[in-house]
Motif scaffolding. Sequence first.
Motif, mmCIF file in Angstrom:
data_model
loop_
_atom_site.group_PDB
_atom_site.id
_atom_site.type_symbol
_atom_site.label_atom_id
_atom_site.label_comp_id
_atom_site.label_asym_id
_atom_site.label_seq_id
_atom_site.Cartn_x
_atom_site.Cartn_y
_atom_site.Cartn_z
ATOM 1 N N SER A 10 0.734 -1.134 -0.103
ATOM 2 C CA SER A 10 -0.043 0.084 -0.094
ATOM 3 C C SER A 10 0.910 1.387 0.160
ATOM 4 C CB SER A 10 -0.899 -0.040 1.102
ATOM 5 O OG SER A 10 -1.532 1.201 1.446
ATOM 6 N N GLY A 15 -1.770 2.445 7.235
ATOM 7 C CA GLY A 15 -2.851 1.975 6.903
ATOM 8 C C GLY A 15 -3.370 0.876 7.242
ATOM 9 N N ASN A 16 -4.323 0.107 6.406
ATOM 10 C CA ASN A 16 -4.852 -1.316 6.677
ATOM 11 C C ASN A 16 -3.995 -2.319 6.511
ATOM 12 O OD1 ASN A 16 -7.086 -0.003 7.847
ATOM 13 N ND2 ASN A 16 -8.371 -0.215 5.841
ATOM 14 N N THR A 17 -3.361 -2.188 5.401
ATOM 15 C CA THR A 17 -2.478 -3.295 4.846
ATOM 16 C C THR A 17 -1.157 -3.455 5.848
ATOM 17 O OG1 THR A 17 -2.952 -2.826 2.558
ATOM 18 C CG2 THR A 17 -0.717 -4.090 2.999
ATOM 19 N N PRO A 88 -4.004 -3.413 -0.651
ATOM 20 C CA PRO A 88 -5.365 -3.208 -0.689
ATOM 21 C C PRO A 88 -5.956 -3.468 -1.984
ATOM 22 C CG PRO A 88 -3.997 -1.046 -1.217
ATOM 23 C CD PRO A 88 -3.030 -2.436 -0.902
ATOM 24 N N LEU A 89 -7.244 -3.505 -1.871
ATOM 25 C CA LEU A 89 -7.972 -3.655 -3.245
ATOM 26 C C LEU A 89 -8.360 -2.375 -4.003
ATOM 27 C CD1 LEU A 89 -9.852 -5.700 -4.920
ATOM 28 C CD2 LEU A 89 -12.011 -4.795 -3.449
ATOM 29 N N TYR A 90 -7.670 -2.294 -5.039
ATOM 30 C CA TYR A 90 -7.797 -1.197 -5.903
ATOM 31 C C TYR A 90 -8.567 -1.446 -7.334
ATOM 32 C CZ TYR A 90 -4.204 1.859 -3.321
ATOM 33 O OH TYR A 90 -3.739 2.449 -2.412
ATOM 34 N N PHE A 91 -9.627 -0.758 -7.462
ATOM 35 C CA PHE A 91 -10.551 -1.452 -8.667
ATOM 36 C C PHE A 91 -10.614 -2.741 -8.758
ATOM 37 C CE2 PHE A 91 -9.578 3.201 -9.022
ATOM 38 C CZ PHE A 91 -10.988 3.659 -9.057
ATOM 39 N N PHE A 92 -10.849 -3.665 -7.888
ATOM 40 C CA PHE A 92 -11.147 -4.797 -7.990
ATOM 41 C C PHE A 92 -9.899 -5.776 -8.355
ATOM 42 C CE2 PHE A 92 -14.956 -2.597 -9.001
ATOM 43 C CZ PHE A 92 -15.712 -2.845 -8.077
ATOM 44 N N SER A 132 -7.159 -6.157 1.905
ATOM 45 C CA SER A 132 -8.513 -5.805 2.408
ATOM 46 C C SER A 132 -9.075 -4.635 1.731
ATOM 47 C CB SER A 132 -7.855 -4.682 3.533
ATOM 48 O OG SER A 132 -7.018 -3.800 3.188
ATOM 49 N N TYR A 134 -12.627 -1.813 1.207
ATOM 50 C CA TYR A 134 -13.743 -1.112 1.961
ATOM 51 C C TYR A 134 -15.128 -1.779 1.965
ATOM 52 C CZ TYR A 134 -16.664 2.895 3.220
ATOM 53 O OH TYR A 134 -17.306 3.745 4.162
ATOM 54 N N GLU A 135 -15.331 -2.280 0.730
ATOM 55 C CA GLU A 135 -16.736 -2.753 0.695
ATOM 56 C C GLU A 135 -16.354 -4.694 0.580
ATOM 57 O OE1 GLU A 135 -19.338 -1.372 -1.556
ATOM 58 O OE2 GLU A 135 -18.407 0.523 -1.972
ATOM 59 N N GLY A 166 -12.859 -0.877 5.775
ATOM 60 C CA GLY A 166 -13.049 0.888 6.223
ATOM 61 C C GLY A 166 -12.105 1.530 5.442
ATOM 62 N N SER A 168 -8.341 3.739 5.231
ATOM 63 C CA SER A 168 -6.765 3.367 5.956
ATOM 64 C C SER A 168 -6.728 3.533 7.359
ATOM 65 C CB SER A 168 -5.940 4.276 5.075
ATOM 66 O OG SER A 168 -5.618 3.767 3.738
HETATM 67 C C1 LIG Z 1 -7.067 3.866 -5.737
HETATM 68 C C2 LIG Z 1 -8.020 3.077 -4.839
HETATM 69 C C3 LIG Z 1 -8.977 2.148 -5.346
HETATM 70 C C4 LIG Z 1 -9.807 1.373 -4.452
HETATM 71 N N1 LIG Z 1 -10.563 0.535 -4.994
HETATM 72 C C5 LIG Z 1 -11.425 -0.107 -4.112
HETATM 73 C C6 LIG Z 1 -12.434 -0.865 -4.482
HETATM 74 O O1 LIG Z 1 -12.471 -1.357 -5.759
HETATM 75 N N2 LIG Z 1 -13.231 -1.651 -3.623
HETATM 76 C C7 LIG Z 1 -13.395 -1.506 -2.394
HETATM 77 O O2 LIG Z 1 -13.884 -2.380 -1.734
HETATM 78 N N3 LIG Z 1 -12.319 -0.654 -1.761
HETATM 79 C C8 LIG Z 1 -11.416 0.063 -2.446
HETATM 80 N N4 LIG Z 1 -10.506 1.097 -2.275
HETATM 81 C C9 LIG Z 1 -10.259 1.034 -0.660
HETATM 82 C C10 LIG Z 1 -9.270 0.222 -0.213
HETATM 83 O O3 LIG Z 1 -9.062 -0.991 -0.647
HETATM 84 C C11 LIG Z 1 -9.314 0.029 1.343
HETATM 85 O O4 LIG Z 1 -9.732 1.126 2.088
HETATM 86 C C12 LIG Z 1 -8.206 -0.689 1.927
HETATM 87 O O5 LIG Z 1 -8.487 -1.481 3.168
HETATM 88 C C13 LIG Z 1 -7.066 0.286 2.243
HETATM 89 O O6 LIG Z 1 -5.891 -0.344 2.593
HETATM 90 P P1 LIG Z 1 -4.601 0.758 3.047
HETATM 91 O O7 LIG Z 1 -4.991 1.568 4.061
HETATM 92 O O8 LIG Z 1 -3.516 -0.242 3.389
HETATM 93 O O9 LIG Z 1 -4.125 1.728 1.886
HETATM 94 C C14 LIG Z 1 -9.672 1.654 -2.855
HETATM 95 C C15 LIG Z 1 -8.933 2.822 -2.420
HETATM 96 C C16 LIG Z 1 -8.205 3.548 -3.352
HETATM 97 C C17 LIG Z 1 -7.051 4.439 -2.690
#
Ligand SMILES: Cc1cc2nc3c(=O)[nH]c(=O)nc-3n(C[C@H](O)[C@H](O)[C@H](O)COP(=O)(O)O)c2cc1C
Length: 192
Positions: A10, A15-17, A88-92, A132, A134-135, A166, A168
């Motif tokens: 991440s 953050g979460n990761t 983290p999940l970024y756009f699936f 991880s 958000y959804e 949730g 980060s």
């Molecule tokens: C660029 C970007 C794309 C994301 N895409 C998704 C997504 O497609 N689905 C989802 O549920 N969360 C999405 N998120 C939310 C993150 O996956 C989620 O908050 C994650 O736990 C963050 O981890 P981090 O704190 O280590 O970065 C996205 C966040 C960012 C910044």
Amino acid sequence: MKKILVLSASPVKDGNTTTLVNWFAEGARSEGARVDIVATAFLKYKTTGCTSCRRCQAIKEYACVVKDEASPVLAKMAEVDVIVMASPLYFFGASAQLKLVMDRMFCLYKWDNAAGTMTTPLKGKRLILIASAYEDVGLDALEKPFVLTADYSGMSFESLLVPHAGESGDVKTRAAIRERAVELGRRAAQDE
Ligand SMILES: Cc1cc2nc3c(=O)[nH]c(=O)nc-3n(C[C@H](O)[C@H](O)[C@H](O)COP(=O)(O)O)c2cc1C
């Protein structure tokens, strides 16, 4: 003593990761493992990912011919018992910050297309995915390439997928998730 390499991918430093990785490492270290954590977002790269030059296929070593801060990480992947990829999940899908290193794992394989063979030092290792979102939609899609890569490489596979994590940093308050991450770390430090 098990050697574990974590690619923590991440761009958010706390953050979460990072939280999930630290919990995992706590569990693994409590069982005596050596855990190295590499924050792939902050490495200095000479290329944006694998350039598909294929020059790694013409050398004896399992090494990328591009020499930068990914080089020791790729070398370590060939050495350790367990590789953890955390994103983290970024756009699936997984983050670009993970793919920048992951695609350069091309150099950890040697293909002989005429003979139809592939060899890799990754065979017999363990691959663990921590991710991880958000959804609660998309972590299964993120996981799929890691399942296929593990299978292709002769690695075992395990994952910790955390939906509803949730924004980060939010995951820090989730005691049940913490327990699962610590436990995964403990198991990773033990024989399969
Ligand atoms: C660029 C970007 C794309 C994301 N895409 C998704 C997504 O497609 N689905 C989802 O549920 N969360 C999405 N998120 C939310 C993150 O996956 C989620 O908050 C994650 O736990 C963050 O981890 P981090 O704190 O280590 O970065 C996205 C966040 C960012 C910044």
